[in-house]
Each structure stands twice: as C-alpha cells, then as structure tokens.
Design an enzyme around this catalytic site. Structure first.
Site, PDB file in Angstrom:
ATOM      1  N   LYS A 202      50.348  37.249  36.994  1.00  0.00           N
ATOM      2  CA  LYS A 202      51.022  37.058  38.469  1.00  0.00           C
ATOM      3  C   LYS A 202      50.093  36.418  39.257  1.00  0.00           C
ATOM      4  CE  LYS A 202      51.688  38.646  42.461  1.00  0.00           C
ATOM      5  NZ  LYS A 202      51.093  37.548  43.730  1.00  0.00           N
TER       6      LYS A 202
ATOM      7  N   GLU B 118      33.812  41.687  54.743  1.00  0.00           N
ATOM      8  CA  GLU B 118      34.163  40.443  53.971  1.00  0.00           C
ATOM      9  C   GLU B 118      34.907  39.751  54.865  1.00  0.00           C
ATOM     10  OE1 GLU B 118      36.666  40.221  50.485  1.00  0.00           O
ATOM     11  OE2 GLU B 118      35.025  39.202  49.502  1.00  0.00           O
TER      12      GLU B 118
ATOM     13  N   CYS C 146      34.261  35.074  45.882  1.00  0.00           N
ATOM     14  CA  CYS C 146      33.885  36.604  46.136  1.00  0.00           C
ATOM     15  C   CYS C 146      32.270  37.061  46.198  1.00  0.00           C
ATOM     16  CB  CYS C 146      34.586  37.348  44.714  1.00  0.00           C
ATOM     17  SG  CYS C 146      34.091  36.581  43.498  1.00  0.00           S
TER      18      CYS C 146
ATOM     19  N   GLY D  99      42.942  46.727  45.608  1.00  0.00           N
ATOM     20  CA  GLY D  99      42.362  47.231  44.587  1.00  0.00           C
ATOM     21  C   GLY D  99      42.814  48.849  44.576  1.00  0.00           C
TER      22      GLY D  99
ATOM     23  N   GLU E 238      38.046  43.238  40.171  1.00  0.00           N
ATOM     24  CA  GLU E 238      37.178  42.558  40.596  1.00  0.00           C
ATOM     25  C   GLU E 238      37.377  42.319  42.097  1.00  0.00           C
ATOM     26  OE1 GLU E 238      34.280  41.117  39.283  1.00  0.00           O
ATOM     27  OE2 GLU E 238      34.914  41.993  37.156  1.00  0.00           O
TER      28      GLU E 238
ATOM     29  N   GLY F  58      40.945  40.727  43.823  1.00  0.00           N
ATOM     30  CA  GLY F  58      41.720  40.661  44.918  1.00  0.00           C
ATOM     31  C   GLY F  58      40.714  41.734  45.965  1.00  0.00           C
ATOM     32  N   SER F  59      41.487  41.901  46.927  1.00  0.00           N
ATOM     33  CA  SER F  59      40.732  42.727  47.957  1.00  0.00           C
ATOM     34  C   SER F  59      40.598  44.257  47.552  1.00  0.00           C
ATOM     35  CB  SER F  59      41.482  42.389  49.298  1.00  0.00           C
ATOM     36  OG  SER F  59      42.879  43.220  49.103  1.00  0.00           O
ATOM     37  N   THR F  60      39.692  44.734  48.243  1.00  0.00           N
ATOM     38  CA  THR F  60      39.250  46.034  47.609  1.00  0.00           C
ATOM     39  C   THR F  60      40.508  47.157  48.150  1.00  0.00           C
ATOM     40  OG1 THR F  60      36.916  45.708  47.814  1.00  0.00           O
ATOM     41  CG2 THR F  60      37.579  48.015  48.224  1.00  0.00           C
ATOM     42  N   GLU F  61      41.181  46.721  49.405  1.00  0.00           N
ATOM     43  CA  GLU F  61      42.304  47.448  49.797  1.00  0.00           C
ATOM     44  C   GLU F  61      43.355  47.364  48.624  1.00  0.00           C
ATOM     45  OE1 GLU F  61      43.548  45.637  53.315  1.00  0.00           O
ATOM     46  OE2 GLU F  61      45.626  46.806  53.428  1.00  0.00           O
TER      47      GLU F  61
HETATM   48  P1  NAP Z   1      44.600  40.387  47.845  1.00  0.00           P
HETATM   49  O1  NAP Z   1      45.650  40.288  49.002  1.00  0.00           O
HETATM   50  O2  NAP Z   1      44.229  41.836  47.356  1.00  0.00           O
HETATM   51  O3  NAP Z   1      45.768  39.602  46.747  1.00  0.00           O
HETATM   52  C1  NAP Z   1      45.359  39.374  45.250  1.00  0.00           C
HETATM   53  C2  NAP Z   1      46.589  39.790  44.580  1.00  0.00           C
HETATM   54  O4  NAP Z   1      47.293  40.836  44.567  1.00  0.00           O
HETATM   55  C3  NAP Z   1      47.800  38.463  44.843  1.00  0.00           C
HETATM   56  O5  NAP Z   1      48.480  37.834  43.598  1.00  0.00           O
HETATM   57  C4  NAP Z   1      48.658  39.226  45.604  1.00  0.00           C
HETATM   58  O6  NAP Z   1      49.793  38.821  45.832  1.00  0.00           O
HETATM   59  C5  NAP Z   1      48.634  40.496  44.982  1.00  0.00           C
HETATM   60  N1  NAP Z   1      49.193  41.686  45.784  1.00  0.00           N
HETATM   61  C6  NAP Z   1      49.144  41.969  46.997  1.00  0.00           C
HETATM   62  N2  NAP Z   1      49.553  43.048  47.296  1.00  0.00           N
HETATM   63  C7  NAP Z   1      49.730  43.887  46.073  1.00  0.00           C
HETATM   64  C8  NAP Z   1      49.800  45.085  45.672  1.00  0.00           C
HETATM   65  N3  NAP Z   1      50.269  45.937  46.889  1.00  0.00           N
HETATM   66  N4  NAP Z   1      49.735  45.435  44.512  1.00  0.00           N
HETATM   67  C9  NAP Z   1      49.649  44.633  43.685  1.00  0.00           C
HETATM   68  N5  NAP Z   1      49.161  43.315  43.936  1.00  0.00           N
HETATM   69  C10 NAP Z   1      49.142  42.946  45.126  1.00  0.00           C
HETATM   70  O7  NAP Z   1      43.556  39.472  47.968  1.00  0.00           O
HETATM   71  P2  NAP Z   1      43.788  37.992  48.536  1.00  0.00           P
HETATM   72  O8  NAP Z   1      43.580  37.960  49.961  1.00  0.00           O
HETATM   73  O9  NAP Z   1      44.669  37.188  47.782  1.00  0.00           O
HETATM   74  O10 NAP Z   1      42.275  37.386  48.063  1.00  0.00           O
HETATM   75  C11 NAP Z   1      40.763  37.354  48.523  1.00  0.00           C
HETATM   76  C12 NAP Z   1      40.212  38.577  48.096  1.00  0.00           C
HETATM   77  O11 NAP Z   1      39.779  38.500  46.772  1.00  0.00           O
HETATM   78  C13 NAP Z   1      38.864  38.788  48.581  1.00  0.00           C
HETATM   79  O12 NAP Z   1      38.515  40.077  48.992  1.00  0.00           O
HETATM   80  C14 NAP Z   1      37.777  38.492  47.295  1.00  0.00           C
HETATM   81  O13 NAP Z   1      36.493  39.071  47.610  1.00  0.00           O
HETATM   82  C15 NAP Z   1      38.621  38.755  46.376  1.00  0.00           C
HETATM   83  N6  NAP Z   1      38.332  38.342  45.258  1.00  0.00           N
HETATM   84  C16 NAP Z   1      37.140  38.694  44.431  1.00  0.00           C
HETATM   85  C17 NAP Z   1      36.680  38.297  43.265  1.00  0.00           C
HETATM   86  C18 NAP Z   1      35.855  38.709  42.158  1.00  0.00           C
HETATM   87  O14 NAP Z   1      35.545  38.351  41.103  1.00  0.00           O
HETATM   88  N7  NAP Z   1      35.240  40.144  42.534  1.00  0.00           N
HETATM   89  C19 NAP Z   1      37.263  36.954  43.065  1.00  0.00           C
HETATM   90  C20 NAP Z   1      38.042  36.255  43.908  1.00  0.00           C
HETATM   91  C21 NAP Z   1      38.638  36.988  45.002  1.00  0.00           C
HETATM   92  P3  NAP Z   1      50.313  37.704  47.065  1.00  0.00           P
HETATM   93  O15 NAP Z   1      49.438  36.503  46.581  1.00  0.00           O
HETATM   94  O16 NAP Z   1      51.772  37.293  46.803  1.00  0.00           O
HETATM   95  O17 NAP Z   1      49.729  38.294  48.211  1.00  0.00           O
END
Ligand code: NAP
Ligand code: MG
Length: 500
Positions: free
Chosen positions: A195, A403, A303, A252, A269, A247-250
């Site tokens: 996804k 962040e 990240c 996660g 991650e 993705g985000s910690t929240e």
């Molecule tokens: P996000 O809001 O957590 O979204 C990540 C993914 O999860 C997207 O595909 C999103 O879909 C999906 N998603 C949203 N709500 C969900 C739910 N309730 N249940 C399951 N999946 C859901 O994060 P983001 O804002 O897109 O990305 C930025 C974050 O990613 C930052 O916090 C960054 O640090 C982190 N990150 C971490 C790493 C690492 O390796 N540690 C690498 C890259 C990024 P949608 O796109 O449709 O919202």
C-alpha cells in the site's frame, strides 16, 4: 533561490505513457478498478498540478487482495519455488530496472518533487538493493542442532516464509520505501501486498509491474493504492500474517493495536529527531556539508535526517555562520531540473505543517539564523520552504522534541561529553545519530552512549542494503536491510527425527 524559469528536463515518453493511463489496482498482478470505481489524483508538488489518476482501493479490495495472496502463498508457486528461481526473478528485475533508471527517477521527481540528482541515485540504489536481496534467496538455510535429550534424535531447523505480508509505506523517497518492503519478503518467499502513500503512488506501481515483467508468478504481489483506511484494513485483517510499516509514530501505534486480533507480526520504521553531535575538534570542512546534507537532502523529508545539531561551545557560533553560508549556495527548484538541489516539500499539508513549526520555533524564543518564518513560497507555484536554521534551541522547545519532516535544523549548545549524551538522548526517538570529532576515543564513547539504531561517525544518513537500519525507543522495532530484515519475513521450524 531560483524559480520555475529554470529549464525543465523533458519527460520520457514511457513516463508520459504511465501518467496518461489511469493507474488501477494491481491485485495479484491483474489490473482492475477499485470496487467502488473511485479514483484520486496525484500531484507534482513543484507545480501543484495533477499528473495522474489513480484507483482508490476499498476494504472490499483489501479482502479480495488478501484472498488472492493467501491462495498464491498456499499454492507454493512462489513460497515453495526453488530458491534459485526466486533469485533469478529478482535478478532479472534488477537488470530491467538498470535499463530504466531514468524512468524510475523521473517518476519520483514528478510525484514527490525530489531533484533528479537525488532520484537518479535512488534509481541506481534500486538496482543494487534487488541484486543484494536476490542473493539471499539461495542462502536462507536452517541448522542441525546437537540435542541432549535421551534417545537418538536428529534435530534440524527450517527457515520458512512467514506467509502473507502487507506493507504500508509513506511518501518520502518513494523508490526506497517501496524497494525496502518488496525485495526482502519476496526473496524469503512471501506473498506481498503493498500500500503506497496516496501522495506518491507512481514508482511503486511501476516497480510492481516490472516485477511481473521479470517473471514473478501471478498472484504473488499486489499494489493497492488508496488512503489510510486501506492501510488500517490490512493491519486488522485476520489472514495477513505480517505487517511491515513505515510512517509516523502515531499511525504506528494504531497498527500495533489493529494487529492484536490475529497477533500478526509487526515491524515498524517510524519517526526520528536524529542528533548530530559536533565537538570542538571536528573537521568542519566535513561536518558542515555532512550535516547540511543530513538535514536538507530531500527537503528534510528523511526519517533519519540530522534535524538536531548539538555543537560544543568553542565552535558554536563559527558552526552556525559556516552552515548559514553553505546553505546560501543551495539551488532550489522543481524536481524535474538538472540543477535543483532542494525541491519542494511533498504537499500543501506538509507545507502548512512545516510553516507552522517555523512560527512555533520563533514563538518559543529560538534564534532564527536562516530561513525562519521568512521562508515563504518565492515561486508562483510549488511547496518550497527555504533551508531553515534555528539556534539556541533547548529541550523544552517543541522544535527540539518533535519531528518536523522539513528542511529545519535546530541547533543547541553543549559544554561537556557527559552533557551532550543527555541532550542527544532527550527525545522519544532513537533512529539515527552522528558524531563529529577527530578524537577516536571520544567518538566511540559518544557512539556507545547514544540510544539510537544507527550511529554514524563523521558522516550522516549513509545506508546500504547490507547494513541493518531501524529505530530504538519510539522510532520503531524490527530492522530493515541486511540479513536482519529477513528475520521479519521468516519463521523458524524445529523438526525432530527419532532414528533409534
Ligand atoms: P503516515 O501518516 O504514518 O502514513 C504512512 C502510511 O500509512 C501511508 O501509506 C498512509 O496512507 C498510511 N496510513 C495512514 N493512516 C493509517 C492507518 N490508520 N492505518 C494504517 N495505515 C495508515 O506517515 P506520513 O506522514 O505519510 O510519512 C511521514 C512519516 O514517516 C514521518 O514520521 C517519518 O519519520 C516516517 N518515516 C520513517 C522512516 C523510517 O525508516 N523510520 C522512513 C520514512 C518515513 P496515506 O498515504 O493515504 O495517508
Ligand atoms: Mg504526488
């Protein structure tokens, strides 16, 4: 800062062709519209223009995709295929991707706004990444274990693919995020549902199509475009064996809660607020460009970006002045140019979020050195934020703790080696950290004391397919990359044979 007058690199015909067709869901490799018929548009953040129409998956599509993946897994066509067959398919993918690097690079530059110079490096990394994991397909063996129980027993272990894997990824560095979640589970023999982020679906879609072109058996891999509800349905699904999330910690946390129903395996991650520690004796000719790239590369949407710099008092002001001067030479512009080194942030939402933090930093009393709330959109269009540096940032400030995921560097000052460890470790995150010094003992002591999954000494943000990457603390658990990531996708079976 330049503007959109910079000549744009011509779009490849094959990129144009992909943009011009409606991207559907690829369920087990079969292209189909969403069950609801709904679509959404993905935009180019350099221009704010829609570039492609994409099917919006539903919970019904999730159920269908999981059933297809389950049938594929149980059939054994991939999960029990000869290891060298899996190796060959992944190597063939790498060969094809090698010929299409510019295609992949352009997709990410258009979809995420990242400069071509960076997406070309990512496309080259795609090739290396798949070659590395192709090699593991033939090396996932168990052990023969001498056991002490009475009788004559042969005990051996098998490393078996874990089953149906769902991977949910974010929008920053889309090529890298997708390849990290595809190569390892496929090498292990899993069936995979990917996804992508709704903001950047293009390169992930192209990657999945190319894997089928490389000979991946039908049904093994699905790309489900859509919003967060698709990710949530995958996390909850009782027939998904493992969820791999970036993705985000929240979000996660919500994945962990959703996984409880069938106790599926989870790897996370998540976010970071990675410190770069700079001692008085650091070689600033290396530290300035290293930390600069650490935070401003990909407009800070990395990240493990070096979003905090903690500088020893003897060189604190010199460091700030040199960083500000270095940032002044940076060329900003649209992703699809040869010269741009800093593109826009990915979306209007991210632009508002980063701009909000610039105001927060100022209201918290941090000293604005460059950028700051003056970082406005100089172009007519595009979500550009100037490289920003705040000084005198203290742990009580939100810009120290939270962040931002934008080109915003928060600088703090320290006096002693003991004090810097307290500062470096004073957030909920523990993804990456760097230490800059010419004293090897000090470097190693600091690396030992920092609580993070990766520490770089006189470098920042280096990653390699062979080296494990992933967080401590609330930056997540379960490693990516290297031999370690394969553990996420394998189960160990212990077999006992009585041969008395
Ligand atoms: P996000 O809001 O957590 O979204 C990540 C993914 O999860 C997207 O595909 C999103 O879909 C999906 N998603 C949203 N709500 C969900 C739910 N309730 N249940 C399951 N999946 C859901 O994060 P983001 O804002 O897109 O990305 C930025 C974050 O990613 C930052 O916090 C960054 O640090 C982190 N990150 C971490 C790493 C690492 O390796 N540690 C690498 C890259 C990024 P949608 O796109 O449709 O919202
Ligand atoms: Mg986009």
């Amino acid at each position: 800062m330049t503007d959109t007058q910079v000549p744009l690199t011509p779009v490849l015909p094959e990129v144009r062709a992909l943009l011009d067709r409606n991207l559907e869901l690829l369920i087990g490799g079969i292209s189909q519209p969403s069950s609801s018929g709904e679509t959404f548009e993905t935009i180019d953040p350099s221009t704010e223009q829609a570039v492609a129409t994409v099917a919006r998956g539903t919970v019904e599509d999730v159920n269908h995709a999981v059933a297809v993946a389950r049938a594929n897994f149980e059939s054994g066509v991939w999960s029990r295929a000869k290891p060298n067959f899996r190796e060959r398919v992944l190597l063939r993918f790498a060969d094809l991707a090698e010929q299409r690097q510019e295609f992949f690079a352009q997709l990410d530059s258009i979809d995420a706004g990242s400069p071509l110079a960076d997406t070309r490096a990512a496309a080259a990394g795609l090739v290396d990444h798949f070659r590395y994991f192709a090699g593991w397909a033939t090396k996932l063996h168990g052990m023969t274990i001498p056991v002490s129980v009475p009788g004559q027993w042969l005990n051996y272990t098998r490393r078996e693919p874990i089953g149906v894997v769902a991977a949910v990824i974010p929008w920053n560095t889309p090529i890298a995020n997708a390849m990290w979640k595809l190569a390892a589970p496929l090498a292990a023999g899993c069936s995979v549902i990917l996804k992508p982020a709704e903001l950047t679906p293009l390169s992930a879609h192209a990657m999945v199509e190319l894997l089928y072109e490389a000979g991946l058996p039908d049904g093994t891999l699905t790309v489900l475009h859509g919003y967060g509800d698709v990710g949530a349905a995958l996390a909850e699904h009782p027939d998904v064996d493992k969820i791999a999330f970036t993705g985000s910690t929240e979000v996660g946390r919500s994945i962990v809660r959703a996984s409880a129903g069938n106790l599926k395996r989870v790897s996370l991650e998540l976010g970071g607020k990675s410190p770069a520690v700079v001692y008085n004796d650091a070689d600033l000719s290396k530290a300035i460009p290293g930390i600069f790239n650490g935070i401003y590369f990909n407009a800070g949407q990395i990240c493990c970006s070096s979003s905090r710099v903690i500088v020893q008092s003897g060189i604190y002001e010199e460091f700030l002045a040199k960083m500000a001067e270095y940032a002044g030479g940076l060329e900003m512009g649209p992703g699809m140019t040869e010269t741009s080194r800093l593109g826009p942030v990915v979306s209007q939402g991210q632009y508002s979020r980063v701009s909000g933090y610039l105001k927060i930093g100022e209201s918290e009393g941090a000293r604005s050195v460059i950028g700051g709330t003056g970082a406005v959109n100089d172009n007519e269009r595009g979500y550009f934020v100037r490289p920003t540096l705040f000084a005198d940032v203290t742990p009580d400030m939100r810009i120290f703790q939270e962040e931002i995921f934008g080109p915003v560097l928060a600088a703090s000052r320290f006096e002693t080696e003991e004090e810097v460890l307290t500062l470096a470790n004073a957030t909920i995150y523990g993804l990456g950290a760097s230490v800059w010094t010419e004293n090897i003992g000090r470097a190693l002591r600091t690396a030992d004391g920092i609580k993070s999954g990766t520490v770089w000494i006189n470098g920042h943000s280096q990653v390699d397919a062979a080296s494990p990457f992933g967080g401590f603390k609330q930056s997540g658990y379960g490693k990516e990359l290297g031999f370690e990531v394969l553990q996420n996708y394998l189960g160990t079976k212990s077999v006992w044979v009585n041969y008395l």
